[in-house]
Design an enzyme around this catalytic site. Structure first.
Site, PDB file in Angstrom:
ATOM      1  N   LYS A  51     -14.488  18.221  10.456  1.00 26.56           N
ATOM      2  CA  LYS A  51     -15.229  18.538  11.528  1.00 26.56           C
ATOM      3  C   LYS A  51     -15.518  19.964  11.882  1.00 26.56           C
ATOM      4  O   LYS A  51     -14.544  20.625  12.309  1.00 26.56           O
ATOM      5  CB  LYS A  51     -14.730  17.526  12.680  1.00 26.56           C
TER       6      LYS A  51
ATOM      7  N   TRP B 208     -19.863  16.958  10.336  1.00 23.96           N
ATOM      8  CA  TRP B 208     -19.047  16.397   9.255  1.00 23.96           C
ATOM      9  C   TRP B 208     -19.209  17.142   7.967  1.00 23.96           C
ATOM     10  O   TRP B 208     -20.302  17.039   7.477  1.00 23.96           O
ATOM     11  CB  TRP B 208     -18.904  14.980   9.371  1.00 23.96           C
TER      12      TRP B 208
ATOM     13  N   THR C 247       1.033  -1.366  -0.027  1.00 25.68           N
ATOM     14  CA  THR C 247      -0.176  -0.053   0.252  1.00 25.68           C
ATOM     15  C   THR C 247       0.835   1.233   0.045  1.00 25.68           C
ATOM     16  O   THR C 247       2.155   1.220   0.447  1.00 25.68           O
ATOM     17  CB  THR C 247      -0.769   0.161   1.179  1.00 25.68           C
TER      18      THR C 247
ATOM     19  N   GLU D 240      -5.969  -3.782  -0.298  1.00 32.44           N
ATOM     20  CA  GLU D 240      -6.217  -4.839   0.608  1.00 32.44           C
ATOM     21  C   GLU D 240      -7.396  -5.621  -0.093  1.00 32.44           C
ATOM     22  O   GLU D 240      -7.871  -6.636   0.792  1.00 32.44           O
ATOM     23  CB  GLU D 240      -6.480  -4.088   2.195  1.00 32.44           C
TER      24      GLU D 240
HETATM   25  P1  ADP Z   1      -3.847   3.825  -0.733  1.00 28.39           P
HETATM   26  O1  ADP Z   1      -4.604   3.335   0.683  1.00 28.39           O
HETATM   27  O2  ADP Z   1      -2.436   3.203  -0.877  1.00 28.39           O
HETATM   28  O3  ADP Z   1      -4.064   5.157  -1.311  1.00 28.39           O
HETATM   29  P2  ADP Z   1      -5.387   2.255  -2.479  1.00 28.39           P
HETATM   30  O4  ADP Z   1      -5.409   2.312  -3.980  1.00 28.39           O
HETATM   31  O5  ADP Z   1      -5.630   0.896  -1.827  1.00 28.39           O
HETATM   32  O6  ADP Z   1      -4.401   2.955  -2.124  1.00 28.39           O
HETATM   33  O7  ADP Z   1      -6.697   3.211  -2.237  1.00 28.39           O
HETATM   34  C1  ADP Z   1      -7.897   2.819  -1.289  1.00 28.39           C
HETATM   35  C2  ADP Z   1      -8.823   4.064  -0.796  1.00 28.39           C
HETATM   36  O8  ADP Z   1      -8.795   4.923  -2.198  1.00 28.39           O
HETATM   37  C3  ADP Z   1     -10.077   3.778  -0.515  1.00 28.39           C
HETATM   38  O9  ADP Z   1     -10.003   3.502   0.782  1.00 28.39           O
HETATM   39  C4  ADP Z   1     -10.725   5.177  -0.829  1.00 28.39           C
HETATM   40  O10 ADP Z   1     -10.383   5.802   0.266  1.00 28.39           O
HETATM   41  C5  ADP Z   1     -10.070   5.552  -2.038  1.00 28.39           C
HETATM   42  N1  ADP Z   1     -11.042   4.904  -3.091  1.00 28.39           N
HETATM   43  C6  ADP Z   1     -10.964   4.165  -4.039  1.00 28.39           C
HETATM   44  N2  ADP Z   1     -11.738   4.268  -4.839  1.00 28.39           N
HETATM   45  C7  ADP Z   1     -12.665   5.330  -4.678  1.00 28.39           C
HETATM   46  C8  ADP Z   1     -13.937   5.878  -5.031  1.00 28.39           C
HETATM   47  N3  ADP Z   1     -14.440   5.575  -6.268  1.00 28.39           N
HETATM   48  N4  ADP Z   1     -14.399   6.923  -4.570  1.00 28.39           N
HETATM   49  C9  ADP Z   1     -13.806   7.602  -3.472  1.00 28.39           C
HETATM   50  N5  ADP Z   1     -12.632   7.047  -2.849  1.00 28.39           N
HETATM   51  C10 ADP Z   1     -12.110   5.901  -3.254  1.00 28.39           C
END
Ligand code: ADP
Length: 542
Positions: free
Chosen positions: A439, A444, A186, A331
């Site tokens: 916040k 929120w 990640t 994940e």
């Molecule tokens: P990292 O955690 O390294 O940024 P990831 O690619 O695993 O990488 O990212 C996952 C996160 O990206 C999600 O938990 C979410 O916050 C965000 N995310 C992914 N797709 C979307 C989406 N369509 N809309 C909003 N947020 C998103």
């Protein structure tokens, strides 16, 4: 009583065997680092994956040894996807956009034995090889005559010489489908990066579910362009789903600019493309500037960060392309939800449909979701209650590689770090990442909502909303904006643009114009970096 069906392990090697037998003529087209276009078939992917397998056996690698890649989306990378995992070794896709210090840290943590890299990344390899004692073999993914003479990298061989010397006969081994097949770290916005370790079983189930009509809907009649990198969460599983369905694959290589992507879509008659919003933003900019149209693109899956409504409208209304908004995480392999409509939505007005399309979508079969409040109490699926989003399913991690960070699960559920609502139809909408939510006075404010409104302004190219400390309200939102080249908008005009589009207290207190918003290795806005850049900023009334 047990069922009496054959017990065949779900293994990645079966994908390429299937593609060779049933879709041998299916095309794989790649823009290469050299700039030219390479094309061949699934039959040839299968032959060369077997040569990769023999080459790895020749290196005397053990089962589960890690083979790392630093590579763009391309045909040699695809061969490694099948060749490495098919033999029972673990494909470790490294993110070349990370700093060399992070890359060497990750290589050492993963204990990679081999590193295969595209020539564009030779400078990174030169920077890290002295610090990566576990790597015994370096393979440059190029023709033998392109190998640099004095690279300074011990024992460097070219990919073509490496596999060219091998037999194309190979019997893929059978082993436990729960064995590790690939891994991805990640981005590590907090602490050290941690690795998701995928298994053959999880990858196969994910590929099956991902190909379903209400997920990414892939078939042998599709031409698929994964702009999403193969070095990040296996390009959302598209290479596997493509082999499973026989879809034609088109790889962009290093050329991710709007012009190159548009030309590839048109030139190869792409029907389905996948990428993060920032990539599409560049392509739409190129199309709008040149008055261009698509002739074959039917749908595009957009995920990785929230897709702004203006982008959904542009694709849908200007170009007749269906946007599938999708959500997932490293994940989660990564597919969690995809926003495909149900029958009842089809007769809705365009405005009502848009409200559905903006959501991140319904859970793909296999992914279970729930939202909980601060005490862990489950919240209703009413489309209004928002809380921490937790997930579980067969392609969601149970632990990080080497147990880093302890058990991530809470009562068997994985906390995503996202805040979301889920409506009665099961459509989930991300309100924010828990660390980005603002916040203000006990309420929120979703930074995504604030950004989406700014992005709808014609002079705004990109917008990022962050919370700033406020003596009375605790935090108040401000919006950092990059203007489109040749366009102008003032602070007051942009603030006025929010009137009537959101509640008064959710309108940002200020606008800060910036040259660029910092983006991370996977094209996402890096709000921590933005906060650092604006560390001396003070709210007008603070
Ligand atoms: P990292 O955690 O390294 O940024 P990831 O690619 O695993 O990488 O990212 C996952 C996160 O990206 C999600 O938990 C979410 O916050 C965000 N995310 C992914 N797709 C979307 C989406 N369509 N809309 C909003 N947020 C998103």
């Amino acid at each position: 009583m047990l069922g009496l069906m054959q017990s065949q392990q779900l293994l990645i090697s079966t994908l390429i065997e299937f593609a060779e037998r049933h879709h041998g003529e299916g095309e794989i087209v790649s823009r290469r680092v050299e700039g030219d276009i390479h094309r061949y078939t699934y039959k040839e992917v299968a032959v060369r994956s077997r040569q990769v397998a023999n080459a790895l056996d020749g290196m005397k690698l053990q089962f589960s040894d890690r083979v790392a890649t630093l590579a763009w989306n391309g045909y040699r990378h695809l061969e490694l996807y099948f060749g490495v995992s098919g033999t029972g070794r673990v494909l470790h896709t490294l993110n070349p956009r990370l700093h060399p210090d992070q890359i060497s840290w990750i290589v050492n943590h993963a204990e990679d034995s081999v590193l295969c890299f595209d020539m564009s990344f030779l400078p990174i390899v030169k920077a890290v090889h002295g610090r990566c004692p576990t790597i015994k073999h370096y393979v440059a993914m190029c023709d033998a005559d392109k190998l640099p003479v004095d690279s300074g990298i011990p024992g460097l061989i070219s990919y073509e010489a490496w596999i060219g010397a091998q037999s194309s006969e190979y019997k893929w081994p059978s082993f436990d489908e729960n064995s590790a097949s690939s891994m991805c770290y990640t981005s590590g916005t907090t602490g050290n990066p941690k690795a998701a370790l995928y298994s053959h079983r999880s990858t196969m189930l994910h590929a099956l579910a991902g190909a379903l009509p209400d997920a990414l809907s892939m078939s042998a009649r599709d031409t698929v362009l994964p702009v999403v990198p193969m070095f990040h969460v296996n390009a959302w599983g598209l290479p596997y789903s493509a082999a499973m369905t026989g879809a034609k694959l088109v790889f962009p290589g290093p050329a991710m600019d709007g012009k190159s992507i548009f030309e590839l879509i048109e030139g190869e008659k792409v029907s389905f493309a996948a990428g993060v919003p920032t990539v599409w933003q560049m392509m739409l900019g190129h199309m709008q500037a040149g008055g261009l149209r698509f002739s074959t693109l039917k749908r595009t899956v957009i995920g990785g960060s929230a897709c702004p409504p203006a982008m959904i409208t542009a694709f849908n209304d200007l170009y007749g392309v269906e946007v599938l908004h999708a959500w997932g995480m490293t994940e989660m392999s990564p597919l969690g939800t995809v926003c495909t409509l149900k029958n009842k939505h089809l007769t809705m007005s365009p405005q009502e449909k848009m409200l559905v399309r903006l959501k991140q979508g319904r859970g793909v079969f296999g992914v279970d979701m729930k939202i909980v409040d601060g005490d862990g109490k489950e919240l209703p699926w009413d489309g209004k209650s928002y809380g921490d989003l937790l997930v579980k399913g067969p392609w969601i991690i149970s632990a990080y590689f080497k147990g880093e960070g302890g058990s991530p699960l809470v009562d068997g559920w994985f906390p995503t770090g996202d805040v979301a609502t889920i409506d009665a139809e099961g459509y989930m909408q991300i309100t924010d990442r828990s660390k980005d939510v603002i916040k203000s006075g006990g309420e929120w404010i979703s930074s995504i909502d604030v950004e989406n409104i700014a992005m709808a302004h014609p002079a705004v190219a990109m917008a990022a909303c962050i919370g700033m400390k406020h003596p009375k309200w605790d935090e108040r939102p401000i919006i950092a904006v990059v203007k489109k080249p040749g366009s102008d908008v003032s602070r007051d005009e942009l603030i006025a643009f929010y009137e009537g589009k959101t509640a008064k207290w959710q309108i940002p207190d200020d606008v800060v114009f910036v040259d660029a918003i910092p983006l991370g290795g996977t094209g996402k806005m890096q709000k921590t970096k933005l906060r650092e850049l604006l560390k001396d900023y003070k709210l007008p009334d603070a």
